[in-house]
Design an enzyme around this catalytic site. Structure first.
Site, PDB file in Angstrom:
ATOM      1  N   GLU A  64      11.184  -4.447  17.076  1.00  0.00           N
ATOM      2  CA  GLU A  64      10.017  -4.766  16.247  1.00  0.00           C
ATOM      3  C   GLU A  64      10.407  -4.794  14.766  1.00  0.00           C
ATOM      4  OE1 GLU A  64       5.407  -3.218  15.649  1.00  0.00           O
ATOM      5  OE2 GLU A  64       6.963  -1.798  16.245  1.00  0.00           O
TER       6      GLU A  64
ATOM      7  N   LYS B  72       0.804  -9.151  17.775  1.00  0.00           N
ATOM      8  CA  LYS B  72       0.539  -7.811  18.286  1.00  0.00           C
ATOM      9  C   LYS B  72      -0.951  -7.582  18.532  1.00  0.00           C
ATOM     10  CE  LYS B  72       1.859  -3.053  16.973  1.00  0.00           C
ATOM     11  NZ  LYS B  72       2.695  -2.311  15.985  1.00  0.00           N
TER      12      LYS B  72
ATOM     13  N   CYS C 139       5.021  -3.106  20.744  1.00  0.00           N
ATOM     14  CA  CYS C 139       4.907  -1.705  20.347  1.00  0.00           C
ATOM     15  C   CYS C 139       3.686  -0.981  20.915  1.00  0.00           C
ATOM     16  CB  CYS C 139       4.931  -1.599  18.822  1.00  0.00           C
ATOM     17  SG  CYS C 139       5.320   0.079  18.234  1.00  0.00           S
TER      18      CYS C 139
END
Length: 418
Positions: free
Chosen positions: A147, A222, A259
């Protein structure tokens, strides 16, 4: 029966020694938990512990892969961990094996956060060059980076100057990786801080999918933004708007659960419902916050959704020039803690690889027969036995303002005694 008196001085000494040994980010002086166990347990005990911790693939421990000397030379010359394993599937009568070689890269930043931003970015590029070359030399088909790989993980300092690292989807980092994609016929997943120039220069936490011909296949933003501890990333970007895309590549159908999305089971489920065979989870997380969860969540997702998962975490402690606080009552501090690496692969049959180093850069490679996805679906029947209509009804009701939980109380629970 009295318990024997505890030797507190000896115990305190052991704790202090373990803390000292781990100050460099290692696990009590070892590269990883796997190495610690292998060096300190008798072989037959270690074998049984590994069976429980890592599972079995087709009834056996994962086999290691022999890599080319050129890849090994890059690993030793540039001091990064290099490991390779193989997930097998049963031989089928009507389908040929669908073996894909997949790679994960974890790394620390290359220069202090006080260095010029351009120097920091270029230094990371140069640091990753030999690791990507090692992946190419080893014949990796699909490679995923960590990330926000182009920068320090500065999002929780709440200082807006770090936004200078943001770039368009077709920006400098993409052009850098496109050359490798073409050179090695490799699909590359590149998680970056995206600057959306067509929508008011809005920032997103984005994964760019680069095809093996150097083309941009697409992007995913995300879905879930953390607000826990130091990780209050909504100062920089908000929840993504790209849904749960699955990208059909030359090497299979892949997706990216960025994440914090790994903490949300429905996020994993959605990628599976859209047909993903490999889901990557590029992350940045620290030991104090999440390490006990790290080996569990991705492995559970692989099992529950019958696909492979590649989990990546950066390594090192990143110290920032200005101390910051998190609104949690703790004193101001200049770092998030130790990013503990430990990148690994999980398979739908509940097996998983040992993790990469806890404190060093690394490249983890895995051969995976994608036929295993369907074989496990057929074996366990999770999709067939799921009750999606019940879940859909509950979620539809839950979203209504007048939702009432389905709770049936014992009629005698609140009855007053005579």
């Amino acid at each position: 029966m009295e318990k024997p008196a505890q030797n507190t001085d000896a115990q305190n000494g052991q704790v202090q020694e373990a803390t000292k040994a781990s100050s460099d980010g290692s696990v009590c002086g070892y590269d990883s938990l796997h190495h610690l166990l292998s060096e300190n347990l008798k072989p037959h005990i270690f074998q049984e512990v590994s069976r429980i911790l890592l599972g079995l693939n087709r009834g056996k421990a994962l086999e290691t892969i022999s890599l080319p000397e050129s890849a090994k030379a890059l690993s030793s010359g540039h001091n990064f961990d290099l490991q390779a394993f193989c997930f097998l599937a049963d031989k089928e009568l009507l389908r040929e094996p669908r073996i894909v070689r997949v790679g994960l890269i974890q790394n620390s930043i290359a220069l202090p956060t006080t260095a010029h931003f351009l120097d920091q970015k270029r230094a990371i590029f140069e640091k990753l060059r030999p690791i990507i070359d090692a992946a190419g030399a080893a014949g990796v088909n699909v490679l995923c980076l960590q990330e926000a790989w182009t920068m320090p993980f500065a999002f929780c300092t709440r200082e807006k100057r770090w936004c200078e690292f943001a770039e368009p989807v077709d920006g400098e980092s993409t052009r850098f990786l496109q050359d490798f994609a073409r050179m090695y016929n490799m699909v590359i997943i590149s998680p970056i801080l995206e600057r959306d120039v067509n929508h008011g220069e809005t920032l997103w936490n984005t994964a760019v999918i680069i095809g093996n011909n150097g083309n941009i296949i697409g992007k995913h933003r995300k879905n879930h933004i953390p607000r826990v501890g130091d990780f209050n990333e909504s100062t920089y970007y908000m929840e993504g708007n790209t849904g749960h895309p699955v990208f059909e590549t030359a090497y299979g159908k892949i997706a990216v659960n960025i994440c914090y999305g790994r903490h949300h089971p429905l996020n994993w489920l959605a990628f599976g419902l859209n047909g993903a065979e490999i889901v990557f989870n590029p992350s940045a997380t620290v030991g104090e916050l999440s390490e006990p969860m790290w080996p569990i969540e991705a492995r559970n997702a692989a099992i529950a959704n019958s696909y492979f998962v590649g989990s990546i975490n950066r390594v090192g402690t990143e110290v920032f020039p200005n101390p910051f606080t998190s609104g949690d009552g703790k004193p101001e501090h200049a770092d998030f803690g130790h990013f503990y690496g430990s990148s690994h692969f999980s398979a739908p049959d509940a097996s998983c690889t040992p993790s990469l180093s806890h404190h060093r850069d690394g490249l983890l490679i895995s051969d995976m027969d994608l036929n295993l996805c369907r074989q496990i679906k057929d074996k366990w029947g999770f999709r067939m036995t799921a009750r999606y209509e019940l879940y859909a009804d509950l979620l539809a009701q839950y979203l209504k303002p007048d939702f009432e939980p389905q709770v049936i109380s014992d009629p005698l629970l609140h009855k007053k005694s005579p």
